[in-house]
Design a protein around this motif. Sequence first.
Motif, PDB file in Angstrom:
ATOM      1  N   GLU A 110      -6.811  -3.455  -4.263  1.00 33.84           N
ATOM      2  CA  GLU A 110      -6.081  -4.225  -3.257  1.00 33.84           C
ATOM      3  C   GLU A 110      -5.262  -3.303  -2.363  1.00 33.84           C
ATOM      4  O   GLU A 110      -5.212  -3.473  -1.145  1.00 33.84           O
ATOM      5  N   LYS A 111      -4.598  -2.328  -2.975  1.00 34.66           N
ATOM      6  CA  LYS A 111      -3.767  -1.413  -2.194  1.00 34.66           C
ATOM      7  C   LYS A 111      -4.598  -0.616  -1.194  1.00 34.66           C
ATOM      8  O   LYS A 111      -4.143  -0.334  -0.092  1.00 34.66           O
ATOM      9  N   GLU A 112      -5.818  -0.266  -1.581  1.00 35.81           N
ATOM     10  CA  GLU A 112      -6.689   0.468  -0.669  1.00 35.81           C
ATOM     11  C   GLU A 112      -7.030  -0.353   0.566  1.00 35.81           C
ATOM     12  O   GLU A 112      -7.265   0.203   1.638  1.00 35.81           O
ATOM     13  N   ARG A 113      -7.064  -1.679   0.409  1.00 33.97           N
ATOM     14  CA  ARG A 113      -7.460  -2.542   1.526  1.00 33.97           C
ATOM     15  C   ARG A 113      -6.267  -3.060   2.330  1.00 33.97           C
ATOM     16  O   ARG A 113      -6.430  -3.512   3.453  1.00 33.97           O
ATOM     17  N   LEU A 114      -5.089  -2.991   1.746  1.00 34.47           N
ATOM     18  CA  LEU A 114      -3.919  -3.516   2.434  1.00 34.47           C
ATOM     19  C   LEU A 114      -3.620  -2.765   3.735  1.00 34.47           C
ATOM     20  O   LEU A 114      -3.371  -3.381   4.770  1.00 34.47           O
ATOM     21  N   GLU A 115      -3.637  -1.435   3.673  1.00 36.75           N
ATOM     22  CA  GLU A 115      -3.248  -0.650   4.846  1.00 36.75           C
ATOM     23  C   GLU A 115      -4.167  -0.878   6.043  1.00 36.75           C
ATOM     24  O   GLU A 115      -3.674  -1.195   7.146  1.00 36.75           O
ATOM     25  N   GLU A 172       1.468   3.573   2.198  1.00 33.92           N
ATOM     26  CA  GLU A 172       2.335   3.814   3.355  1.00 33.92           C
ATOM     27  C   GLU A 172       3.674   3.105   3.189  1.00 33.92           C
ATOM     28  O   GLU A 172       4.736   3.709   3.359  1.00 33.92           O
ATOM     29  N   ASP A 208       0.818  -1.208   0.000  1.00 31.76           N
ATOM     30  CA  ASP A 208       0.000   0.000   0.000  1.00 31.76           C
ATOM     31  C   ASP A 208       0.854   1.261   0.000  1.00 31.76           C
ATOM     32  O   ASP A 208       2.081   1.206   0.041  1.00 31.76           O
TER      33      ASP A 208
END
Length: 315
Positions: A138-143, A93, A91
């Motif tokens: 996916e990146k939005e949900r990873l963090e 971050e 993500d």
Amino acid sequence: MNKTDRMLAIVMELQRYGMRRAEDLAAQFETSVRTIYRDVQALSEAGVPIVGAPGMGYSLMEGYFLPPISFTAEEAVALLVGADFVHMLLDAEYGAKAHHAQQKIEAILTKPVQEEASRVRSAIRLLHERMAGTTVLEKERLEPLRHAILQKHSVHFHYSKSLTEPEDSRHSVRTVDPYGLVFTQAAWMLVAFCHERQAIRYFRLSRMRELMVLEQTFEIQPGFDLHARKVMDDRDIVVRMRFDASAGEHVQETGNFYMESLEPDESGWLATLRVRRIEELLQWTLSWGAAVEVLEPESLRERLREEIKKMQKRY
């Protein structure tokens, strides 16, 4: 950024670029020029040999390096490319952290190694093979999931199963205890204890909607080991098909998520794939037209015949 971190970053900037103006450093670290002057003075008093040139900026005395770490060009490239992977797959971050790590690594390289690493790295390019939209989701949900895992908070989400599942069971609402994240088969998956199933399950991040981190906390089941656990794979239908020799190269280039092997034989190319449902390969197989022949299972052959008959009625 606190004063200690900023002072270390100033040293690394000077080590990396050779000469930096106070105005440029102030803009980079989002502080005042006066604060940079004080930081430089504090570094000098601590024994860091910073030289100031009126109208030009600050630089480190030749021969000074911090920290005392040396890398070969190959080692540097391995770390820099590894950071590229983190930026690509994790993500925002961690993407930012990877970028900062790259800057720190580049800052401690000697000039010859830095030039060689840059030359080698310029010949390597990473391309993400999956759809950009899926990656963004996916990146939005990873963090939030990472934080939920570390803080041991349960999560709640709507989950969409494969389009090949029956309509009445395609969507569900789940509350789970997130144990870990796994990147497998070109997709991120959450390993979690499902409250509804009362068992550990795998969930694709790309199929999650309305994800919420709950106040409710949990404890991981005794004996659970993410790294020792075998990733679940329920693709138990084996499909074999033969492609014409002329199509083999294109099949190799495009590939398929479900493909396990593609080998040449006397009549062309023999492909082996594994799926959960034969419908997962229906449209892809039809796209190859007469260049492919399904050898098994018979259920897929029959499904193709039905679809071709429907197409004939349209044309």
